[in-house]
Write a protein that holds these residues in place. Structure first.
Motif, PDB file in Angstrom:
ATOM      1  N   PHE A 143       9.043  29.980 -27.416  1.00 12.29           N
ATOM      2  CA  PHE A 143       9.189  30.529 -26.073  1.00 12.29           C
ATOM      3  C   PHE A 143      10.043  31.789 -26.021  1.00 12.29           C
ATOM      4  O   PHE A 143      10.087  32.453 -24.979  1.00 12.29           O
ATOM      5  CB  PHE A 143       9.797  29.471 -25.144  1.00 12.29           C
ATOM      6  CG  PHE A 143       8.886  28.299 -24.890  1.00 12.29           C
ATOM      7  CD1 PHE A 143       7.945  28.346 -23.875  1.00 12.29           C
ATOM      8  CD2 PHE A 143       8.967  27.161 -25.667  1.00 12.29           C
ATOM      9  CE1 PHE A 143       7.102  27.268 -23.634  1.00 12.29           C
ATOM     10  CE2 PHE A 143       8.139  26.073 -25.445  1.00 12.29           C
ATOM     11  CZ  PHE A 143       7.201  26.127 -24.421  1.00 12.29           C
ATOM     12  N   PRO A 145      11.022  35.392 -25.875  1.00 17.81           N
ATOM     13  CA  PRO A 145      10.165  36.533 -25.544  1.00 17.81           C
ATOM     14  C   PRO A 145       9.812  37.400 -26.746  1.00 17.81           C
ATOM     15  O   PRO A 145       8.685  37.907 -26.838  1.00 17.81           O
ATOM     16  CB  PRO A 145      10.992  37.306 -24.508  1.00 17.81           C
ATOM     17  CG  PRO A 145      11.861  36.279 -23.878  1.00 17.81           C
ATOM     18  CD  PRO A 145      12.195  35.309 -24.981  1.00 17.81           C
ATOM     19  N   VAL A 148       6.735  36.104 -28.614  1.00 21.54           N
ATOM     20  CA  VAL A 148       5.414  36.061 -27.981  1.00 21.54           C
ATOM     21  C   VAL A 148       4.471  37.152 -28.505  1.00 21.54           C
ATOM     22  O   VAL A 148       3.356  36.795 -28.935  1.00 21.54           O
ATOM     23  CB  VAL A 148       5.559  36.082 -26.453  1.00 21.54           C
ATOM     24  CG1 VAL A 148       4.181  36.131 -25.782  1.00 21.54           C
ATOM     25  CG2 VAL A 148       6.322  34.817 -25.968  1.00 21.54           C
ATOM     26  N   LEU A 150       6.854  39.476 -25.728  1.00 23.08           N
ATOM     27  CA  LEU A 150       6.918  39.901 -24.337  1.00 23.08           C
ATOM     28  C   LEU A 150       8.125  40.800 -24.179  1.00 23.08           C
ATOM     29  O   LEU A 150       9.259  40.378 -24.419  1.00 23.08           O
ATOM     30  CB  LEU A 150       7.031  38.680 -23.407  1.00 23.08           C
ATOM     31  CG  LEU A 150       7.351  38.942 -21.936  1.00 23.08           C
ATOM     32  CD1 LEU A 150       6.320  39.857 -21.297  1.00 23.08           C
ATOM     33  CD2 LEU A 150       7.461  37.616 -21.179  1.00 23.08           C
ATOM     34  N   ALA A 173       4.893  32.231 -20.634  1.00 25.09           N
ATOM     35  CA  ALA A 173       4.537  32.935 -21.858  1.00 25.09           C
ATOM     36  C   ALA A 173       5.035  32.146 -23.057  1.00 25.09           C
ATOM     37  O   ALA A 173       6.168  31.656 -23.061  1.00 25.09           O
ATOM     38  CB  ALA A 173       5.116  34.351 -21.865  1.00 25.09           C
ATOM     39  N   VAL A 174       4.189  32.042 -24.078  1.00 24.12           N
ATOM     40  CA  VAL A 174       4.542  31.258 -25.258  1.00 24.12           C
ATOM     41  C   VAL A 174       3.692  31.727 -26.428  1.00 24.12           C
ATOM     42  O   VAL A 174       2.569  32.220 -26.235  1.00 24.12           O
ATOM     43  CB  VAL A 174       4.309  29.743 -24.994  1.00 24.12           C
ATOM     44  CG1 VAL A 174       2.853  29.452 -24.687  1.00 24.12           C
ATOM     45  CG2 VAL A 174       4.801  28.895 -26.151  1.00 24.12           C
ATOM     46  N   SER A 175       4.226  31.584 -27.623  1.00 18.46           N
ATOM     47  CA  SER A 175       3.452  31.856 -28.828  1.00 18.46           C
ATOM     48  C   SER A 175       3.064  30.546 -29.491  1.00 18.46           C
ATOM     49  O   SER A 175       3.900  29.676 -29.709  1.00 18.46           O
ATOM     50  CB  SER A 175       4.252  32.712 -29.824  1.00 18.46           C
ATOM     51  OG  SER A 175       3.552  32.820 -31.059  1.00 18.46           O
ATOM     52  N   PRO A 179      -0.235  35.147 -29.063  1.00 18.07           N
ATOM     53  CA  PRO A 179       0.421  35.228 -27.754  1.00 18.07           C
ATOM     54  C   PRO A 179      -0.414  34.627 -26.631  1.00 18.07           C
ATOM     55  O   PRO A 179      -1.620  34.866 -26.537  1.00 18.07           O
ATOM     56  CB  PRO A 179       0.602  36.740 -27.552  1.00 18.07           C
ATOM     57  CG  PRO A 179      -0.487  37.367 -28.374  1.00 18.07           C
ATOM     58  CD  PRO A 179      -0.715  36.455 -29.541  1.00 18.07           C
ATOM     59  N   HIS A 180       0.247  33.851 -25.767  1.00 15.57           N
ATOM     60  CA  HIS A 180      -0.436  33.227 -24.629  1.00 15.57           C
ATOM     61  C   HIS A 180       0.348  33.446 -23.354  1.00 15.57           C
ATOM     62  O   HIS A 180       1.578  33.361 -23.330  1.00 15.57           O
ATOM     63  CB  HIS A 180      -0.603  31.728 -24.857  1.00 15.57           C
ATOM     64  CG  HIS A 180      -1.674  31.390 -25.836  1.00 15.57           C
ATOM     65  ND1 HIS A 180      -2.988  31.238 -25.480  1.00 15.57           N
ATOM     66  CD2 HIS A 180      -1.614  31.203 -27.183  1.00 15.57           C
ATOM     67  CE1 HIS A 180      -3.706  30.952 -26.554  1.00 15.57           C
ATOM     68  NE2 HIS A 180      -2.898  30.934 -27.603  1.00 15.57           N
ATOM     69  N   PHE A 206       3.096  43.252 -22.854  1.00 20.57           N
ATOM     70  CA  PHE A 206       2.473  42.503 -23.939  1.00 20.57           C
ATOM     71  C   PHE A 206       1.901  43.499 -24.948  1.00 20.57           C
ATOM     72  O   PHE A 206       0.722  43.869 -24.876  1.00 20.57           O
ATOM     73  CB  PHE A 206       1.375  41.578 -23.411  1.00 20.57           C
ATOM     74  CG  PHE A 206       1.883  40.480 -22.516  1.00 20.57           C
ATOM     75  CD1 PHE A 206       2.682  39.470 -23.030  1.00 20.57           C
ATOM     76  CD2 PHE A 206       1.572  40.471 -21.165  1.00 20.57           C
ATOM     77  CE1 PHE A 206       3.167  38.466 -22.200  1.00 20.57           C
ATOM     78  CE2 PHE A 206       2.045  39.473 -20.340  1.00 20.57           C
ATOM     79  CZ  PHE A 206       2.855  38.469 -20.850  1.00 20.57           C
ATOM     80  N   ALA A 210      -2.668  39.550 -25.011  1.00 22.83           N
ATOM     81  CA  ALA A 210      -2.402  38.112 -24.917  1.00 22.83           C
ATOM     82  C   ALA A 210      -3.668  37.383 -24.521  1.00 22.83           C
ATOM     83  O   ALA A 210      -4.591  37.961 -23.921  1.00 22.83           O
ATOM     84  CB  ALA A 210      -1.300  37.836 -23.889  1.00 22.83           C
ATOM     85  N   ALA A 244      -0.917  25.916 -25.469  1.00 26.34           N
ATOM     86  CA  ALA A 244       0.001  26.788 -24.736  1.00 26.34           C
ATOM     87  C   ALA A 244       0.179  26.317 -23.297  1.00 26.34           C
ATOM     88  O   ALA A 244       1.301  26.285 -22.768  1.00 26.34           O
ATOM     89  CB  ALA A 244      -0.517  28.227 -24.764  1.00 26.34           C
TER      90      ALA A 244
END
Length: 295
Positions: A143, A145, A148, A150, A173-175, A179-180, A206, A210, A244
């Motif tokens: 998570f 940033p 990610v 982000l 936002a999460v990896s 990236p998602h 991003f 993403a 995600a």
């Protein structure tokens, strides 16, 4: 002699070229290439094969490669329909697992029930569940940033507010090795997946673009999801996107640790036992047909 026999029977002889397997996992479809003794495809070949009008048609190309380290059955890479590479694909991992086990059987060996595959994102334990279903360990969600990635935020948040393409959006936002972005919606059918998804992918924060998931929570253990994937567009299923979405919802207290994720192409079972444990994702992998791409 073979040509004469084919002519006598009226059979069509496949042209020399590159053998491929068409597969899908919950409707997320792939062209699988055996690259253990062959070069990986270049982006132009990926685009040509992925084209749904003039090629085989698929969301992604999967290349089966020799394992990079000891203890794995195989490695694989993921190529999007636009020729770019991806770091993770949960539905693709299950299809690779099915393809590799079929290859083991073809060599006359007994396929293992548990084994490891190597993706660009790392090593994944896979369990064959029977009836064409597989469970894949997808790793621990990240998570931070910077992971990610982000831009513009220093610490993880349950919700980020961004301005993308003229829209003010509240997102997670999460990896998952890729990236998602996750947006909660009240009605998944009414979600403007293509419009909003493309706006989020174009957001400057991003830098690697993403995958954008739109999730509707039906119950703590049941959600509906649509995903607009980078380099592809909307797909019928996205395994890493399912993970995600569940990861973001668990962090918000909106989902249980085991969730049925309903996608347009089918349902995936996602589990996240604890914050420091890998997520797992289970679902089907199916063979569609075999072919040869002309040289």
């Amino acid at each position: 002699m073979a040509d004469a026999a084919a002519a006598a029977t009226g059979a069509t002889r496949l042209p020399a070229g590159r053998a491929f397997t068409k597969m899908h996992g919950a409707g997320n479809d792939f062209v699988v290439l055996d690259c253990r003794d062959a070069d990986a495809p270049d982006p132009s070949l990926c685009r040509a094969m992925a084209d749904r009008h003039t090629g085989v048609g698929c969301d992604q190309i999967l290349t089966i490669e020799a394992p990079r380290g000891p203890g794995a059955l195989a490695a694989y890479r993921i190529w999007n329909a636009d020729g770019s590479q991806a770091g993770q694909c949960g539905n693709g991992a299950r299809c690779v697992a099915a393809w590799v086990l079929r290859d083991v059987r073809a060599r006359g060996d007994e396929p293992p029930r548990r084994f490891h595959l190597e993706s660009p994102a790392g090593r994944h334990e896979v369990e064959a569940l029977g009836d064409g279903r597989y469970r894949v360990a997808m790793g621990i969600p990240r998570f931070d940033p910077a992971s990610v990635p982000l831009l513009g935020f220093d610490v993880p948040r349950e919700r980020y507010v961004i301005a993308a393409g003229g829209s003010i959006l509240e997102v997670g936002a999460v990896s998952m090795g890729n990236p998602h972005v996750v947006l909660e919606v009240e009605d998944i059918e009414a979600a403007e997946v293509g419009l909003v998804g493309s706006r989020v992918q174009g957001y400057d924060g991003f830098p690697d673009s993403a995958n954008v998931g739109f999730v509707q929570v039906l119950a703590p253990n049941r959600v509906r999801l649509r995903v607009y994937e980078r380099g592809v567009g909307e797909t019928r299923a996205c395994g890493s996107g399912a993970c995600a979405a569940v990861a973001v919802l668990v962090r918000r207290g909106s989902a249980a640790r085991e969730v049925a994720v309903e996608l347009p192409g089918g349902t995936l079972q996602v589990a996240w036992p604890s914050d420091d444990a890998p997520m797992t994702m289970a679902g089907p992998a199916e063979f569609v047909f075999e072919g040869v791409w002309p040289a």
